[in-house]
Design a protein around this motif. Structure first.
Motif, short mmCIF file in Angstrom:
data_model
loop_
_atom_site.label_atom_id
_atom_site.label_comp_id
_atom_site.label_asym_id
_atom_site.label_seq_id
_atom_site.Cartn_x
_atom_site.Cartn_y
_atom_site.Cartn_z
N GLU A 1 26.25 32.00 55.71
CA GLU A 1 25.95 32.81 54.44
C GLU A 1 27.09 33.56 53.94
O GLU A 1 27.76 34.11 54.90
CB GLU A 1 24.62 33.62 54.68
N PHE A 2 27.36 33.80 52.80
CA PHE A 2 28.36 34.72 52.51
C PHE A 2 27.94 35.50 51.13
O PHE A 2 27.10 34.86 50.43
CB PHE A 2 29.48 33.84 52.04
N PHE A 3 28.01 36.89 51.22
CA PHE A 3 27.69 37.41 50.29
C PHE A 3 28.71 38.76 49.89
O PHE A 3 29.22 39.05 50.67
CB PHE A 3 26.27 38.09 50.11
N ALA A 4 28.64 39.09 48.63
CA ALA A 4 29.52 40.38 48.25
C ALA A 4 28.55 41.14 47.23
O ALA A 4 27.44 40.66 46.77
CB ALA A 4 30.65 39.90 47.72
N GLN A 5 28.93 42.27 46.97
CA GLN A 5 28.19 43.10 46.11
C GLN A 5 28.25 42.75 44.58
O GLN A 5 29.41 41.89 44.25
CB GLN A 5 28.48 44.57 46.19
N PRO A 6 27.55 43.15 43.68
CA PRO A 6 27.64 42.78 42.28
C PRO A 6 28.62 43.21 41.52
O PRO A 6 29.50 42.44 40.85
CB PRO A 6 26.39 43.44 41.61
N LEU A 7 29.39 44.30 41.95
CA LEU A 7 30.70 44.82 40.99
C LEU A 7 31.37 45.86 41.96
O LEU A 7 31.12 46.85 42.41
CB LEU A 7 29.58 45.55 39.97
N GLY A 8 32.41 45.80 41.74
CA GLY A 8 33.80 46.70 42.44
C GLY A 8 34.55 47.04 41.26
O GLY A 8 34.95 46.20 40.18
N LEU A 9 34.97 48.41 41.14
CA LEU A 9 35.60 48.74 40.38
C LEU A 9 37.12 49.49 40.93
O LEU A 9 36.80 50.12 41.75
CB LEU A 9 35.12 49.98 39.54
N PHE A 10 38.14 48.96 40.48
CA PHE A 10 39.33 49.30 41.27
C PHE A 10 40.54 50.10 40.03
O PHE A 10 40.33 49.85 39.06
CB PHE A 10 40.05 48.16 41.74
#
Ligand SMILES: [Fe+2]
Length: 385
Positions: free
Chosen positions: A6-15
């Motif tokens: 399984e692979f997941f990331a969070q909905p939103l990253g701000l950089f």
């Protein structure tokens, strides 16, 4: 590669520089009534928390309550205080501002705001029963990756250990990595948190659960850290280096979130809980010793780590390449003035058997490339003394 993953990331990253201000319109999606700003006294004194408070009030038009009781290596009483404040003021969202301690405390506060019992009832994998209030993590370090991970690590003071709650619902919905918030980080904290990120990337890359997706994140993180951590250490105001480290810690966080960590983290959690030492410092000292222990089991991958850091290693065999890679890591840490022995941190030989025993209970030991026993871990700890 054929096994299920399984692979997941969070909905939103701000950089990027100023990203904290870009966060404000995104908060509308949660329609918060009142936000608990979860931070520590140091960020209050530095004015960073009050700037965030003002942004929330004036730009996002959100009511804010400040909880500045986060301690390094957050404890259960710290979480309880935060929960009391959250409930007393009728909050419905949590924004953590700080490093791993602030984010982990915020995750546990969100958990206990909507669950019964104590935080210890939820230690382990996927024990949560209810959805959590929205979590947003604004980083001031680079970093623990806690802004992007599903882990909350809480220190059990009486047992002198750190316990980990693992659940996807703990993942912040938005992470903010604004290098302007990181320029004031002192050189030692820059190095400790930066090596924590390096350890996430290396352990994830060598993990039994690594996939091509986690590998891509891990190797890119290793490359960025090798290039930019020395620059961020030498000159804290180097914005290019700070921004690159923010990306690197995020990538390393995604990698460890999916592939897990290894024996470095298993033991570092215990040392941190036992002696109240900085997490990244414990990792930094242990990393080369654990790599020695793992080398034969994952030689080719370890060689790739060294190559990502330094370029071609001119080794005649994979095993030699792995040894070179360990030298590269040792050399890298030496140039960052990291101590190379646990004894320099006032760690005591007589505590090692208990620490090794506790480390076997830590979930991160399961993904270490070489199957470790308590006596293996004890030997590593003693070698590192
Ligand atoms: Fe870590």
């Amino acid at each position: 590669m054929e096994r299920y993953a399984e692979f997941f990331a969070q909905p939103l990253g701000l950089f990027g520089a100023g990203a904290r201000r870009k966060l404000m319109p995104h908060l509308r999606a949660f329609s918060p009534r009142r936000v608990l700003l979860c931070t520590d006294a140091g960020l209050m004194a530095a004015g960073i928390a009050s700037e965030m408070e003002q942004l929330l009030r004036e730009t996002a038009a959100v009511d804010v309550v400040v909880f500045d009781g986060v301690v390094a290596n957050p404890t259960e009483p710290c979480v309880r205080q935060g929960v009391a404040m959250y409930k007393e003021h009728g909050c419905d969202m949590i924004l953590s501002l700080g490093g791993g301690s602030a984010h982990d405390a915020a995750k546990a506060i969100a958990l206990m705001a909507v669950h019964e019992g104590t935080v210890w009832d939820y230690v382990g994998l996927n024990k949560l029963r209810h959805p959590l209030p929205p979590l947003v993590a604004v980083n001031t370090t680079a970093g623990t990756g806690s802004d992007v991970t599903r882990f909350a690590v809480i220190t059990h003071v009486e047992k002198r250990t750190k316990l980990t709650i693992v659940d996807r619902r703990l993942t912040p919905l938005i992470a903010v990595n604004d290098p302007e918030l990181m320029v004031g980080l002192p050189p030692t904290v820059t190095v400790h948190t930066g090596i924590d990120a390096l350890t996430h990337a290396v352990e994830a890359y060598l993990s039994r659960m690594a996939t091509p997706l986690s590998d891509a994140c891990a190797l890119k993180a290793v490359k960025l850290i090798a290039e930019y951590l020395p620059r961020a250490y030498a000159r804290g105001t180097d914005m290019t280096a700070r921004a690159a480290m923010a990306y690197a810690q995020y990538l390393a966080g995604i990698a460890t979130n999916n592939a897990g960590a290894g024996a470095v983290h298993a033991m570092a959690h215990q040392l941190g809980g036992f002696y109240n030492l900085p997490h990244g410092l414990c990792n930094a000292v242990l990393l080369p010793w654990v790599l020695e222990y793992n080398a034969a089991e994952c030689a080719e991958r370890l060689m790739r780590v060294g190559e990502a850091m330094r370029g071609p290693l001119a080794a005649r065999s994979v095993l030699e390449g792995a040894q070179r890679a360990i030298e590269v890591v040792r050399d890298f840490e030496r140039h960052l003035d990291v101590p190379n022995r646990l004894g320099l941190l006032d760690v005591k030989a007589e505590d090692m058997p208990a620490i090794a025993q506790q480390a076997m209970e830590d979930p991160t030991v399961l993904t270490n490339p070489r199957r470790a026993t308590a006596s293996d871990l004890e030997q590593i700890l003693k070698a590192a003394l």
